[in-house]
Motif scaffolding. Structure first.
Motif, PDB file in Angstrom:
ATOM      1  N   UNK A  64       0.863  -1.184   0.000  1.00 10.25           N
ATOM      2  CA  UNK A  64       0.000   0.000   0.000  1.00 10.25           C
ATOM      3  C   UNK A  64       0.900   1.234   0.000  1.00 10.25           C
ATOM      4  N   UNK A  65       0.328   2.357  -0.397  1.00 11.10           N
ATOM      5  CA  UNK A  65       1.074   3.612  -0.297  1.00 11.10           C
ATOM      6  C   UNK A  65       0.345   4.511   0.697  1.00 11.10           C
ATOM      7  N   UNK A  66       0.969   4.691   1.853  1.00 13.76           N
ATOM      8  CA  UNK A  66       0.441   5.589   2.891  1.00 13.76           C
ATOM      9  C   UNK A  66       1.353   6.793   3.002  1.00 13.76           C
ATOM     10  N   UNK A  67       1.016   7.924   2.423  1.00 13.85           N
ATOM     11  CA  UNK A  67      -0.158   8.205   1.624  1.00 13.85           C
ATOM     12  C   UNK A  67       0.311   8.732   0.292  1.00 13.85           C
ATOM     13  N   UNK A  68      -0.489   8.615  -0.759  1.00 14.01           N
ATOM     14  CA  UNK A  68      -0.021   9.073  -2.073  1.00 14.01           C
ATOM     15  C   UNK A  68       0.157  10.584  -2.148  1.00 14.01           C
ATOM     16  N   UNK A  69      -0.551  11.344  -1.297  1.00 17.79           N
ATOM     17  CA  UNK A  69      -0.305  12.792  -1.275  1.00 17.79           C
ATOM     18  C   UNK A  69      -0.532  13.383   0.105  1.00 17.79           C
ATOM     19  N   UNK A  70       0.089  14.540   0.313  1.00 16.15           N
ATOM     20  CA  UNK A  70      -0.096  15.254   1.565  1.00 16.15           C
ATOM     21  C   UNK A  70      -1.498  15.852   1.599  1.00 16.15           C
ATOM     22  N   UNK A  71      -1.979  16.138   2.805  1.00 15.42           N
ATOM     23  CA  UNK A  71      -3.325  16.716   2.909  1.00 15.42           C
ATOM     24  C   UNK A  71      -3.416  18.044   2.172  1.00 15.42           C
ATOM     25  N   UNK A  72      -2.301  18.807   2.170  1.00 16.70           N
ATOM     26  CA  UNK A  72      -2.345  20.108   1.484  1.00 16.70           C
ATOM     27  C   UNK A  72      -2.506  19.920  -0.027  1.00 16.70           C
ATOM     28  N   UNK A  73      -2.267  18.694  -0.510  1.00 15.47           N
ATOM     29  CA  UNK A  73      -2.424  18.423  -1.944  1.00 15.47           C
ATOM     30  C   UNK A  73      -3.809  17.876  -2.281  1.00 15.47           C
ATOM     31  N   UNK A  74      -4.635  17.676  -1.274  1.00 13.07           N
ATOM     32  CA  UNK A  74      -6.020  17.248  -1.524  1.00 13.07           C
ATOM     33  C   UNK A  74      -6.815  18.452  -2.022  1.00 13.07           C
ATOM     34  N   UNK A  75      -7.585  18.216  -3.064  1.00  9.89           N
ATOM     35  CA  UNK A  75      -8.306  19.310  -3.710  1.00  9.89           C
ATOM     36  C   UNK A  75      -9.076  20.184  -2.703  1.00  9.89           C
ATOM     37  N   UNK A  76      -9.788  19.534  -1.786  1.00  9.31           N
ATOM     38  CA  UNK A  76     -10.626  20.311  -0.851  1.00  9.31           C
ATOM     39  C   UNK A  76      -9.825  21.178   0.111  1.00  9.31           C
ATOM     40  N   UNK A  77      -8.542  20.864   0.260  1.00  9.64           N
ATOM     41  CA  UNK A  77      -7.724  21.665   1.182  1.00  9.64           C
ATOM     42  C   UNK A  77      -6.796  22.625   0.445  1.00  9.64           C
ATOM     43  N   UNK A  78      -6.895  22.647  -0.876  1.00 13.48           N
ATOM     44  CA  UNK A  78      -5.997  23.496  -1.653  1.00 13.48           C
ATOM     45  C   UNK A  78      -6.156  24.973  -1.301  1.00 13.48           C
ATOM     46  N   UNK A  79      -7.374  25.329  -0.920  1.00 12.01           N
ATOM     47  CA  UNK A  79      -7.652  26.735  -0.603  1.00 12.01           C
ATOM     48  C   UNK A  79      -7.104  27.136   0.772  1.00 12.01           C
ATOM     49  N   UNK A  80      -6.850  26.110   1.600  1.00 13.02           N
ATOM     50  CA  UNK A  80      -6.368  26.409   2.951  1.00 13.02           C
ATOM     51  C   UNK A  80      -4.969  26.986   2.869  1.00 13.02           C
ATOM     52  N   UNK A  81      -4.779  28.100   3.519  1.00  8.71           N
ATOM     53  CA  UNK A  81      -3.495  28.791   3.472  1.00  8.71           C
ATOM     54  C   UNK A  81      -2.416  27.938   4.133  1.00  8.71           C
ATOM     55  N   UNK A  82      -1.241  27.908   3.524  1.00  5.88           N
ATOM     56  CA  UNK A  82      -0.145  27.093   4.058  1.00  5.88           C
ATOM     57  C   UNK A  82       0.721  27.843   5.048  1.00  5.88           C
ATOM     58  N   UNK A  83       0.470  29.068   5.252  1.00  6.68           N
ATOM     59  CA  UNK A  83       1.213  29.861   6.240  1.00  6.68           C
ATOM     60  C   UNK A  83       2.723  29.735   6.067  1.00  6.68           C
ATOM     61  N   UNK A  84       3.144  29.746   4.803  1.00  7.98           N
ATOM     62  CA  UNK A  84       4.575  29.790   4.511  1.00  7.98           C
ATOM     63  C   UNK A  84       5.303  28.461   4.622  1.00  7.98           C
ATOM     64  N   UNK A  85       4.633  27.417   5.102  1.00  2.00           N
ATOM     65  CA  UNK A  85       5.322  26.132   5.231  1.00  2.00           C
ATOM     66  C   UNK A  85       5.470  25.466   3.859  1.00  2.00           C
ATOM     67  N   UNK A  86       6.636  24.919   3.606  1.00  2.00           N
ATOM     68  CA  UNK A  86       6.839  24.252   2.314  1.00  2.00           C
ATOM     69  C   UNK A  86       6.186  22.866   2.318  1.00  2.00           C
ATOM     70  N   UNK A  87       6.108  22.248   3.492  1.00  3.29           N
ATOM     71  CA  UNK A  87       5.583  20.879   3.626  1.00  3.29           C
ATOM     72  C   UNK A  87       6.348  19.921   2.708  1.00  3.29           C
ATOM     73  N   UNK A  88       7.629  20.239   2.552  1.00  6.37           N
ATOM     74  CA  UNK A  88       8.471  19.514   1.594  1.00  6.37           C
ATOM     75  C   UNK A  88       8.744  18.076   2.025  1.00  6.37           C
ATOM     76  N   UNK A  89       8.821  17.839   3.335  1.00  6.12           N
ATOM     77  CA  UNK A  89       9.119  16.475   3.798  1.00  6.12           C
ATOM     78  C   UNK A  89       7.970  15.545   3.428  1.00  6.12           C
ATOM     79  N   UNK A  90       6.753  15.979   3.726  1.00 10.57           N
ATOM     80  CA  UNK A  90       5.593  15.165   3.374  1.00 10.57           C
ATOM     81  C   UNK A  90       5.533  14.909   1.869  1.00 10.57           C
ATOM     82  N   UNK A  91       5.699  15.971   1.099  1.00 13.03           N
ATOM     83  CA  UNK A  91       5.622  15.850  -0.351  1.00 13.03           C
ATOM     84  C   UNK A  91       6.640  14.829  -0.859  1.00 13.03           C
ATOM     85  N   UNK A  92       7.815  14.860  -0.269  1.00 10.88           N
ATOM     86  CA  UNK A  92       8.877  13.934  -0.663  1.00 10.88           C
ATOM     87  C   UNK A  92       8.558  12.494  -0.217  1.00 10.88           C
TER      88      UNK A  92
END
Ligand SMILES: *Cc1c(COP(=O)(O)O)cnc(C)c1O
Length: 378
Positions: A316-344
């Motif tokens: 299994x792949x836990x998880x294929x994308x970070x929550x910030x990459x989920x369409x419904x959360x795209x509008x949520x402001x990231x407050x400057x965080x890159x969230x690069x570790x999750x993305x990687x």
């Protein structure tokens, strides 16, 4: 081979399990049978908290907790970017705004530094009121509660421990499920402690919140079922699931938790030279909801995944994308965080079969295939 071997588990417990379910069928107390109270007491004892309130599933448990605190519109709820959707969905569902922090690559749990940065950023902006942190014991490992409690205290935030995957984990001698001001778990079948359908529970030392949640889980009931003193929901654990959980909790405590730790330890020992294995830091004990390795890059991950698949090993792949990459959360402001570790991580992670019932031969095969495909023995 099954990814999480629930069939072998049922075979091992069949006699006791069938008898326990039959007791419920004979009583026909399908809702609110004695098994519910017994289970809640046993779970509260196991976790080491004053109150356990069972409910319909782990997502409802999170919603009930946030509702008990009156979290809603205009509030910020912090959550890790790398987790199952529910951890943040619950906050959005009650009208609050989820704000994501990155995780540590070694443990997969929320990174206290990233968390501090986003809390500061939200406070500085001054639009949302910081209220709570959803802290997730991802894949079975409790988060860094010493540092997270410090942060929560500093900013006056509640900790909501999402222990859906962490049930059975330990940190400095304390059970996962006891670290939140309120903690929640899920009994979805594939979780460390799972039932035969949906189920969940809320844990807290706070009697007032527990009473409120008891009321909210059954239509805001007051002194009786038909005295409704607040708006609630219908989110009960049913009696058959409680009976199933009583049998499983015993096996979990007697040998399952220990056995799954042996399986995980073996993976760690023999795979550490060819992939990045999950770290269990000093003072921690994991319940191994899943065993996640990190490959070199996406191409290697996908190649190993296909190779295992071709050889009959499910992954299994836990998880294929970070929550910030989920369409419904795209509008949520990231407050400057890159969230690069999750993305990687999402590109390189692969969960391989782990369970107390994984046979030695199957594990040998999984190990051999991974070593072959990563060229470890070349
Ligand atoms: C499974 C899970 C949930 C939700 O539990 P359900 O019982 O499926 O609603 C919440 N958080 C995490 C981290 C989970 O893994």
């Amino acid at each position: 081979m099954q990814f999480r071997d629930l069939k072998s588990q049922y075979r091992a417990l069949k006699e006791e399990m069938d008898a326990a379910i039959e007791v419920v069928l004979d009583s026909s107390d399908y809702i609110a049978g004695d098994q519910i109270d017994e289970l809640e007491r046993d779970l509260a004892d196991y976790i080491g908290v004053r109150n356990c309130v069972s409910c319909g599933n782990g997502t409802d448990a999170l919603v009930l907790a946030l509702k008990a605190w009156g979290v809603g519109s205009g509030d910020a709820v912090f959550a890790p970017d790398h987790t199952f959707f529910s951890s943040a969905e619950s906050a959005a569902f009650v009208g609050a705004t989820p704000v994501f922090a990155d995780v540590s690559e070694d443990t997969f749990t929320i990174d206290p530094e990233s968390l501090t940065r986003v809390i500061e950023a939200v406070a500085l902006e001054g639009k949302l009121k910081p209220r709570a942190i959803v802290v997730v014991d991802l894949f079975g490992l409790p988060a860094d509660y010493e540092r997270i409690r410090e942060i929560a205290d500093r900013y006056g935030l509640y900790i909501l421990e999402d222990c859906a995957q962490g049930f059975g984990g330990v940190y400095h001698g304390k059970q996962a499920g006891s670290f939140g001001d309120i903690s929640t778990t899920s009994f979805f079948p594939a979780k460390p402690l799972g039932c035969y359908g949906d189920g969940g529970a809320v844990f807290t030392d706070n009697d007032e919140w527990a009473a409120l949640i008891r009321s909210m889980r059954v239509h805001g009931k007051g002194s009786s079922k038909y005295d409704n003193v607040r708006i609630g929901m219908n989110s009960r654990l049913d009696t058959i699931q409680a009976a199933v959980l009583q049998v499983k909790l015993k096996a979990f405590q007697e040998y399952e938790l220990e056995d799954v730790n042996k399986v995980a330890a073996r993976y760690t020992e023999v795979l550490r030279d060819c992939v990045k294995v999950p770290l269990v830091p000093e003072g921690y004990y994991s319940s191994w909801a899943s065993y996640n390795i990190l490959l070199k890059d996406e191409a290697q991950r996908d190649a190993v995944r296909v190779y295992l698949q071709e050889n009959g090993v499910p992954t299994m792949i836990y998880y294929p994308k970070g929550l910030h990459q989920q369409k419904v959360f795209e509008e949520v402001c990231r407050y400057g965080e890159s969230l690069a570790v999750t993305t990687d991580i999402c590109k390189r992670t692969l969960a391989i079969p782990v369970s107390p019932y994984l046979s030695g031969e199957d594990q040998d095969r999984i190990i051999r295939l991974i070593r072959e495909k990563t060229g470890a023995d070349a």
